[in-house]
Design an enzyme around this catalytic site. Structure first.
Site, PDB file in Angstrom:
ATOM      1  N   LEU A  46       0.822  -1.291  -0.001  1.00 17.11           N
ATOM      2  CA  LEU A  46      -0.190   0.004  -0.149  1.00 17.11           C
ATOM      3  C   LEU A  46       0.819   1.254  -0.023  1.00 17.11           C
ATOM      4  O   LEU A  46       1.689   1.524   0.940  1.00 17.11           O
ATOM      5  CB  LEU A  46      -0.975   0.093   1.107  1.00 17.11           C
ATOM      6  CG  LEU A  46      -1.787   1.226   1.290  1.00 17.11           C
ATOM      7  CD1 LEU A  46      -2.948   1.245   0.116  1.00 17.11           C
ATOM      8  CD2 LEU A  46      -2.757   1.065   2.754  1.00 17.11           C
ATOM      9  N   ASP A  47       0.527   2.226  -1.073  1.00 21.47           N
ATOM     10  CA  ASP A  47       1.372   3.509  -1.158  1.00 21.47           C
ATOM     11  C   ASP A  47       2.812   3.236  -1.005  1.00 21.47           C
ATOM     12  O   ASP A  47       3.542   4.071  -0.657  1.00 21.47           O
ATOM     13  CB  ASP A  47       0.755   4.200   0.101  1.00 21.47           C
ATOM     14  CG  ASP A  47      -0.593   4.863  -0.048  1.00 21.47           C
ATOM     15  OD1 ASP A  47      -1.043   4.908  -1.251  1.00 21.47           O
ATOM     16  OD2 ASP A  47      -1.166   4.970   0.968  1.00 21.47           O
ATOM     17  N   GLU A  48       3.277   2.210  -1.706  1.00 21.26           N
ATOM     18  CA  GLU A  48       4.864   2.004  -1.730  1.00 21.26           C
ATOM     19  C   GLU A  48       5.311   1.850  -3.313  1.00 21.26           C
ATOM     20  O   GLU A  48       6.263   1.392  -3.324  1.00 21.26           O
ATOM     21  CB  GLU A  48       5.298   0.623  -1.133  1.00 21.26           C
ATOM     22  CG  GLU A  48       4.920   0.924   0.469  1.00 21.26           C
ATOM     23  CD  GLU A  48       5.960   1.822   1.227  1.00 21.26           C
ATOM     24  OE1 GLU A  48       7.039   2.216   0.752  1.00 21.26           O
ATOM     25  OE2 GLU A  48       5.667   2.195   2.406  1.00 21.26           O
TER      26      GLU A  48
END
Length: 286
Positions: free
Chosen positions: A229-231
């Site tokens: 997530l969000d990486e």
């Protein structure tokens, strides 16, 4: 016949003679190079990236011979990978949205004004709020509810709409987490816009949290979506300066402006084949 404009992306291990090989192949097939950008992180065997835009009469007819020549020179000789695309055929994109409409409507407005060279195949939302506005742009709108912890039914419907129908997906403030299974099965790049420089102020109420911390900058990050997530690899980021006098609403308004600008640039660069993914990073020929 008018010249077709095409993009050629090349990447792999750097070596002497790659640029000459690329230009030589294109020259032998009568192509006129319009622009050529390259980057090497180490000229002594590091990673090499190149974006070339060229014009070529009758590209469709020449393409089989050109492809064979590129394979011979770039793949067999240098061990590189390459992609060739006709830029006169816009990429098809699906836009996912929720109730927050600023990024969605900005993309549709820019598309209508000819500023984004894409075909917007559809807008999919987990809320019906923006249906009439989207249809006012002449874009198909699909309401696919996605409530509760089990998103499998919604994702199955998404896959029916998307499979073999789009070249990439944009999450325009789509407030749902995509499963790893969906990301793998959809089979196309997914671009997300995040409300800050990552990672910071995760979860709900980011601008209220920013106000509590007395931040002096708010920003946004556009990145490719991965299972983490969000990486995912970052495409574009930007910030705007704020002060102690700004309220949380002021921060949200100014943050929305940055989100629109950052997402539109990321979509434009992806649509024009200016972004090359390299592991967790991107090379952006902007």
């Amino acid at each position: 016949m008018s010249a077709t404009r095409a993009s050629l992306l090349v990447q792999g291990a750097d070596a002497t003679g790659i640029v000459a090989a690329v230009t030589g192949v294109l020259g032998r097939h009568g192509a006129n190079i319009v622009s050529l950008d390259q980057y090497s992180d180490d000229p002594r065997g590091g990673a090499f990236f190149q974006r070339t835009v060229f014009g070529l009469d009758g590209l469709a007819a020449v393409r089989p011979a050109l492809t064979a020549d590129l394979d011979e020179e770039l793949v067999k000789r240098y061990g590189l990978t390459w992609t060739l695309r006709d830029l006169s055929v816009p990429k098809r994109v699906a836009i996912f949205a929720s109730r927050s409409d600023h990024c969605l409507l900005d993309l549709l407005w820019r598309h209508r004004r000819g500023q984004l060279p894409v075909t917007v195949a559809m807008v999919i939302s987990n809320h019906p709020d923006t249906a009439e506005e989207v249809r006012g742009f002449g874009i198909p709108f699909f309401h696919v509810p996605s409530a509760g912890p089990d998103k499998s039914a919604a994702e199955a419907e998404h896959l029916k709409l998307l499979k073999d129908n789009v070249d990439f997906v944009v999450l325009a403030r789509y407030m749902q987490i995509l499963s790893g299974d969906f990301i793998e099965r959809v089979g196309v790049p997914i671009i997300n816009i995040h409300h800050s420089f990552l990672p910071a102020f995760v979860g709900a109420g980011p601008y209220a949290k920013a106000k509590e911390r007395g931040v002096k900058l708010v920003g946004a990050t556009a990145h490719y979506v991965t299972e983490e997530l969000d990486e995912g690899p970052i495409i574009e980021q930007d910030v705007v300066r704020v002060s102690h006098a700004d309220t949380a609403a002021d921060l949200a308004r100014r943050g929305a402006d940055v989100e629109r600008a950052v997402l539109s640039r990321a979509v434009l660069w992806h649509a024009e084949d200016r972004v090359v993914r390299d592991g967790r990073q991107t090379i952006v020929f902007a």
